[in-house]
Design a protein around this motif. Structure first.
Motif, PDB file in Angstrom:
ATOM      1  N   UNK A 242       0.842  -1.201   0.000  1.00 11.50           N
ATOM      2  CA  UNK A 242       0.000   0.000   0.000  1.00 11.50           C
ATOM      3  C   UNK A 242       0.880   1.255   0.000  1.00 11.50           C
ATOM      4  N   UNK A 244       3.920   1.715  -1.088  1.00 12.94           N
ATOM      5  CA  UNK A 244       4.618   1.942  -2.352  1.00 12.94           C
ATOM      6  C   UNK A 244       3.667   2.421  -3.439  1.00 12.94           C
ATOM      7  N   UNK A 245       2.448   1.841  -3.473  1.00  7.34           N
ATOM      8  CA  UNK A 245       1.449   2.294  -4.444  1.00  7.34           C
ATOM      9  C   UNK A 245       1.136   3.773  -4.201  1.00  7.34           C
ATOM     10  N   UNK A 246       0.943   4.142  -2.931  1.00 10.67           N
ATOM     11  CA  UNK A 246       0.622   5.533  -2.585  1.00 10.67           C
ATOM     12  C   UNK A 246       1.768   6.479  -2.946  1.00 10.67           C
ATOM     13  N   UNK A 248       4.176   6.164  -5.198  1.00  7.07           N
ATOM     14  CA  UNK A 248       4.324   6.352  -6.643  1.00  7.07           C
ATOM     15  C   UNK A 248       3.143   7.147  -7.209  1.00  7.07           C
ATOM     16  N   UNK A 249       1.962   6.925  -6.636  1.00  5.73           N
ATOM     17  CA  UNK A 249       0.783   7.693  -7.045  1.00  5.73           C
ATOM     18  C   UNK A 249       1.016   9.176  -6.772  1.00  5.73           C
ATOM     19  N   UNK A 250       1.492   9.469  -5.552  1.00  5.02           N
ATOM     20  CA  UNK A 250       1.701  10.860  -5.134  1.00  5.02           C
ATOM     21  C   UNK A 250       2.754  11.536  -6.011  1.00  5.02           C
TER      22      UNK A 250
ATOM     23  N   UNK B 187      -2.869  -3.570 -10.380  1.00 10.54           N
ATOM     24  CA  UNK B 187      -2.070  -2.657  -9.563  1.00 10.54           C
ATOM     25  C   UNK B 187      -1.068  -3.432  -8.708  1.00 10.54           C
ATOM     26  N   UNK B 188       0.223  -3.077  -8.842  1.00 12.49           N
ATOM     27  CA  UNK B 188       1.250  -3.733  -8.051  1.00 12.49           C
ATOM     28  C   UNK B 188       2.382  -2.749  -7.773  1.00 12.49           C
ATOM     29  N   UNK B 189       3.516  -3.274  -7.319  1.00 10.39           N
ATOM     30  CA  UNK B 189       4.621  -2.386  -6.957  1.00 10.39           C
ATOM     31  C   UNK B 189       5.799  -2.568  -7.906  1.00 10.39           C
ATOM     32  N   UNK B 220       1.511   2.577  -9.037  1.00 11.28           N
ATOM     33  CA  UNK B 220       0.741   3.732  -8.563  1.00 11.28           C
ATOM     34  C   UNK B 220       0.846   4.927  -9.486  1.00 11.28           C
ATOM     35  N   UNK B 221       2.039   5.140 -10.041  1.00 13.65           N
ATOM     36  CA  UNK B 221       2.240   6.312 -10.908  1.00 13.65           C
ATOM     37  C   UNK B 221       1.449   6.242 -12.200  1.00 13.65           C
ATOM     38  N   UNK B 224      -2.437   8.238 -12.205  1.00 16.15           N
ATOM     39  CA  UNK B 224      -2.580   9.652 -12.613  1.00 16.15           C
ATOM     40  C   UNK B 224      -2.088   9.913 -14.038  1.00 16.15           C
ATOM     41  N   UNK B 242      -6.732  -1.277  -0.894  1.00 20.81           N
ATOM     42  CA  UNK B 242      -5.827  -0.381  -1.627  1.00 20.81           C
ATOM     43  C   UNK B 242      -6.639   0.649  -2.414  1.00 20.81           C
ATOM     44  N   UNK B 246      -6.463   4.735  -1.912  1.00 22.76           N
ATOM     45  CA  UNK B 246      -6.077   5.589  -3.046  1.00 22.76           C
ATOM     46  C   UNK B 246      -7.151   6.612  -3.375  1.00 22.76           C
ATOM     47  N   UNK B 249      -7.254   9.274  -0.757  1.00 26.17           N
ATOM     48  CA  UNK B 249      -6.021  10.055  -0.884  1.00 26.17           C
ATOM     49  C   UNK B 249      -6.177  11.059  -2.036  1.00 26.17           C
TER      50      UNK B 249
END
Lengths: 339, 339
Positions: A242, A244-246, A248-250, B187-189, B220-221, B224, B242, B246, B249
């Motif tokens: 979670x 790491x996903x957050x 990279x999302x951010x 979705x993964x890392x 995650x990236x 967006x 997750x 997200x 967030x």
């Protein structure tokens, strides 16, 4: 004074970015601090000479605070984490070994993250009371930055491990951010203790009895806010999937939001670009691998010289504040270790 | 033509927001569509009269397309999900039952989300091939919006359930967003199939063999960005823990980023406020609970009249496109069900 070992061969822009970052850091740090550039001596000397003859001519006075430590091997970005054991003469392994031998006070690398985690674990070892290390990342918020851990060292974590992360994250917030009695939140999908997946529900119960300043569950929205409805947040605990996903999302959300804003506010192209630059969190330096005996700062593979400078300064702060010793002591005092 | 049942008693701003939203929706929708306002008749009539005598005087012509359906009970926000079974005369249960009885084509509520999920499951039932429903949310991106599911219906999901979510998410992208052969990411890392937690690693293998347009793991990236390095993304599959973290967030990140930008770009207060307004994704309407036999749109508790209008329009689109039938057919054709 702190001696920081810097992996001169690690990262997408190595050796230029780490070496230039070292020169930038030395210019800003107190003169008592020094840097060990670890890697192929000929490559480091060549790059250093080039930089000092050109863009960094003004930094010549700091050359005396740089020691070059020979490490003939290089771990590639595509190598497996365990490669670090097979390449004891790599810049990664040599840099960490300096610290294990008491000849260095911290290690920084923008190289292979998996290898750095494995190497830190093998060479520095874990504090008693830890079963896995965690990466602690600072998330910018509407208030003060929040420490989020684990942001990628582990995928499946037990409830007991989330409690370990809370303990060591609190020490990080104290030593590196100057927060006293840091407020800790457990990331979940509702504030009530019964909300969350199986591991989070168990962790909520353990954390409530752990003697920490535990706020209870917090939600995704509380991270960018920097606070929950129960007050300001210093540390948010979650598993590394979670987190790491957050993270990279951010890191990637700024250009999206900038695009939406540019339309809504009719911003010109130059202003929009400036805005994206202001939101580049990657520049804020590296993230420490917490739980190991020592200082190991993980930097983004695409770190610039400025990001490397910030990572070195973070390593100095971690070394000077004796964060790792405090983590060891805090864990030793905890009930889990005494039991 | 579609008949949409709207929970007039659900949400922080009920009954005003849903009833005003109904009037706004009727003004924008084709005249063949109608709305069933479900709740306490006296309360609905009083609010409707007040709105039509004041701010919504221009909407009087649409009154004929509103049917009031009596439901004496109300499910409170703090009630447990199972309350929906104990209160068959609640606006939530009555509104869903209309659809089960073939007297309505869709249901919308901003009330208790847990009760709406439980009620949809009990009253509408699940399509064969589904073991749990999933909430599908649209994330704004730098390209087209991406469907993220599950964004909160389930916490712990099996690999087989993530495959179900991929199948039904693809139908959503086709019917509601007009995407042909939607591209699906897990979705993964890390992009590599061996990256992720245990469930995700298993799901990657199942998805690769599921006959879908499966891109592989995304990070995650990539949300967006609206694309991964392997191309544009239409659907991202993850577990509800997750996905919910997200979503919340993302909903909260705009003011934080706006504050950072306002400093960097020296924006005035009014411009910053306008920017925050432009980024209020909650206004975009509700999210469908996919996998149930019928249409059930979950709206945010703090939905405004405009958000309720958008949710009603989404319900009409889902009903008109026969999305639920297509989901049932797609699942029946899949190997998992045929086996």
């Amino acid at each position: 004074m702190a001696r920081i070992a810097l992996d001169a061969m690690g990262g997408d822009f190595a050796p230029e970015a780490p070496i230039a970052g070292a020169l930038q850091a030395l210019a800003e740090l107190d003169a008592a601090h020094s840097i060990q550039l670890v890697g192929q001596t000929s490559v480091i000397e060549g790059t250093l000479s080039k930089l000092l003859a050109g863009e960094y001519a003004g930094a010549a006075a700091h050359r005396a605070r740089i020691e070059i430590v020979e490490a003939p091997d290089v771990i590639e970005m595509t190598d497996k984490p365990t490669t670090v054991r097979k390449k004891p003469n790599s810049s990664m392994a040599v840099g960490l070994q300096l610290q294990a031998d008491g000849r260095s006070d911290g290690f920084v690398s923008a190289g292979n993250t998996g290898a750095q985690m494995a190497g830190s674990l093998f060479i520095l070892g874990l504090h008693q009371g830890m079963t896995r290390p965690a990466i602690a990342t600072l998330f910018p918020t509407a208030r003060k930055p929040v420490v989020v851990l684990d942001s990628g060292a582990n995928v499946d974590c037990s409830a007991a491990e989330l409690v370990q992360f809370a303990r060591i994250g609190a020490v990080y917030a104290e030593d590196m951010l100057g927060r006293s009695n840091p407020s800790i939140g457990l990331l979940s999908i509702g504030e009530e203790p019964e909300k969350g997946n199986a591991v989070v529900k168990e962790a909520n119960q353990l954390l409530a009895a752990a003697g920490l300043n535990f706020q209870g569950n917090v939600e995704g929205r509380d991270i960018p806010r920097g606070e929950s409805d129960r007050g300001a947040l210093d540390v948010v605990v979650c598993d590394g999937f979670v987190g790491n996903v957050l993270l990279k999302f951010y890191e990637a959300v700024a250009p999206t939001i900038m695009k939406m804003l540019a339309g809504a506010l009719q911003l010109d192209r130059e202003t929009a670009q400036k805005g994206i630059g202001a939101l580049d969190y990657a520049e804020h330096g590296g993230a420490p691998l917490l739980g190991v005996k020592g200082v190991s700062i993980i930097s983004h593979g695409r770190s610039s010289a400025r990001a490397m400078k910030n990572a070195v300064k973070k390593a100095v702060q971690a070394a000077e504040s004796r964060m790792s010793d405090h983590i060891g002591r805090r864990l030793a005092e905890s009930e889990e270790v005494q039991a």
